[in-house]
Design a protein around this motif. Structure first.
Motif, mmCIF file in Angstrom:
data_model
loop_
_atom_site.group_PDB
_atom_site.id
_atom_site.type_symbol
_atom_site.label_atom_id
_atom_site.label_comp_id
_atom_site.label_asym_id
_atom_site.label_seq_id
_atom_site.Cartn_x
_atom_site.Cartn_y
_atom_site.Cartn_z
ATOM 1 N N MET A 1 0.846 -1.195 0.000
ATOM 2 C CA MET A 1 0.000 0.000 0.000
ATOM 3 C C MET A 1 0.877 1.239 0.000
ATOM 4 S SD MET A 1 -3.237 1.052 0.150
ATOM 5 C CE MET A 1 -4.178 -0.277 0.885
ATOM 6 N N LYS A 2 0.845 1.999 -1.074
ATOM 7 C CA LYS A 2 1.623 3.237 -1.178
ATOM 8 C C LYS A 2 0.758 4.388 -0.693
ATOM 9 C CE LYS A 2 4.381 5.993 -4.440
ATOM 10 N NZ LYS A 2 4.904 6.076 -5.832
ATOM 11 N N THR A 3 1.208 5.054 0.365
ATOM 12 C CA THR A 3 0.438 6.159 0.937
ATOM 13 C C THR A 3 0.961 7.486 0.429
ATOM 14 O OG1 THR A 3 1.872 6.341 2.881
ATOM 15 C CG2 THR A 3 -0.012 4.825 3.022
ATOM 16 N N GLY A 4 0.046 8.437 0.285
ATOM 17 C CA GLY A 4 0.432 9.744 -0.222
ATOM 18 C C GLY A 4 -0.267 10.872 0.496
ATOM 19 N N ILE A 5 0.309 12.056 0.391
ATOM 20 C CA ILE A 5 -0.297 13.266 0.926
ATOM 21 C C ILE A 5 -0.245 14.351 -0.133
ATOM 22 C CG2 ILE A 5 1.881 13.983 2.026
ATOM 23 C CD1 ILE A 5 0.144 15.367 4.170
ATOM 24 N N LEU A 6 -1.345 15.076 -0.278
ATOM 25 C CA LEU A 6 -1.446 16.203 -1.205
ATOM 26 C C LEU A 6 -1.801 17.440 -0.387
ATOM 27 C CD1 LEU A 6 -3.509 16.276 -4.538
ATOM 28 C CD2 LEU A 6 -3.501 18.203 -2.967
ATOM 29 N N VAL A 7 -1.063 18.529 -0.602
ATOM 30 C CA VAL A 7 -1.365 19.786 0.081
ATOM 31 C C VAL A 7 -1.681 20.849 -0.967
ATOM 32 C CG1 VAL A 7 -0.586 21.536 1.715
ATOM 33 C CG2 VAL A 7 0.132 19.159 2.006
ATOM 34 N N GLU A 8 -2.894 21.366 -0.886
ATOM 35 C CA GLU A 8 -3.355 22.385 -1.814
ATOM 36 C C GLU A 8 -2.631 23.706 -1.580
ATOM 37 O OE1 GLU A 8 -7.578 24.458 -3.285
ATOM 38 O OE2 GLU A 8 -7.464 23.479 -1.329
ATOM 39 N N GLY A 9 -2.508 24.508 -2.630
ATOM 40 C CA GLY A 9 -1.988 25.858 -2.484
ATOM 41 C C GLY A 9 -3.081 26.813 -2.042
ATOM 42 N N GLY A 10 -2.702 28.058 -1.852
ATOM 43 C CA GLY A 10 -3.697 29.046 -1.424
ATOM 44 C C GLY A 10 -3.104 30.231 -0.697
#
Length: 286
Positions: A1-10
């Motif tokens: 299981m490859k886990t990921g995180i995405l952080v939006e700009g703003g």
């Protein structure tokens, strides 16, 4: 299981994201993959370097200096957000609040962040291979707001803010093999983007950059489509989302308000860690 995180700009709205990321650092939460946009990318850089509280200072302490943002910053640097001050004077080794490049580059987490190619209008996905100690150009590129900041030139290509071409790059994350993705938004879950304001102003200023103009004209359509698709993945157990309750201006410099937003992110991060870990481990499957 490859886990990921995405952080939006703003922009300054990412004070919320900074709080969530610090909650993860407090609990030693790690991911296999990280992708960010604009301020979300720079927040991830501090997170991956293990520099707890550094992001908070960039939202609640450093903006008090007139060199950071505003008319003085613009007159001095040509950017409303003084990119040189933020990403060189403060960030480089020996600076006022340096990024630990060595720790960032030695972290095994795969790191991707997006900028927009000014000439083609297409996204460019930078990786650790593009990061060189004390060379902040890739980070400036992902954050260079059209009109408000000058484009950043790297290897003969000019770049501007990544949100112009790929505001919520969850498809890129899944394409890169992520199985389960944690997303930190800088805007509320019910946010709907409206057409860009000041169309005449940016059309005039960017008249030599027609593909950026086209992207800006259509950005709200792209964003709302991506946002809707992202939310649909929550019930499918493919993403786990953190989001603030209220929307803040990208350009807000009220450090008390920004501290409150950071505190909200910190609280949400701490409160949501158990559910997030269950999600990542697949324990929430029927």
């Amino acid at each position: 299981m490859k886990t990921g995180i995405l952080v939006e700009g703003g922009g300054m709205k990412d004070a919320y994201c900074a709080g969530v990321l610090d909650a993860f650092l407090d609990k030693n939460i790690n991911f296999d993959y990280a992708i960010g946009v604009s301020a979300g990318a720079t927040c991830l850089a501090s997170f991956l370097a293990g520099q707890r509280d550094r992001n908070r200072r960039f939202f609640t302490v450093h903006p008090k200096n007139p060199e950071y943002f505003g008319l003085y910053a613009y007159l001095k640097s040509g950017d409303i957000f003084n990119m040189h001050y933020i990403y060189d004077t403060l960030t480089n080794e020996g600076g006022g609040d340096p990024l630990d490049y060595d720790a960032l580059l030695s972290n095994p987490t795969e790191f991707v962040f997006v900028a927009t190619d000014v000439d083609s209008g297409k996204p460019r996905y930078f990786t650790k291979k593009d990061i060189v100690k004390n060379d902040s150009r890739p980070f400036k590129a992902t954050c260079a707001l059209p009109v408000f900041c000058k484009p950043i030139t790297i290897e003969g290509h000019r770049y501007c803010d990544g949100g112009v071409s790929d505001s919520l790059p969850f498809k890129k994350a899944f394409h890169d093999g992520v199985d389960r993705l944690v997303v930190i938004l800088s805007k509320p879950l019910d946010f709907v983007m409206e057409p860009q304001k000041h169309k005449v102003l940016y059309t005039l200023n960017l008249r030599k950059e027609p593909r950026v103009i086209w992207r800006l004209n259509n950005r709200y359509k792209m964003y709302n489509k991506q946002h809707s698709e992202l939310l649909s993945l929550i019930d499918k157990k493919e993403v786990f989302v953190f989001a603030p309750k209220e929307k803040l201006s990208t350009y807000s410099m009220d450090t008390k308000v920004l501290q409150k937003l950071y505190d909200e992110g910190l609280f949400d991060g701490i409160s949501g860690i158990a559910d997030m870990q269950a999600f990542l481990e697949g324990k929430d499957k029927a």
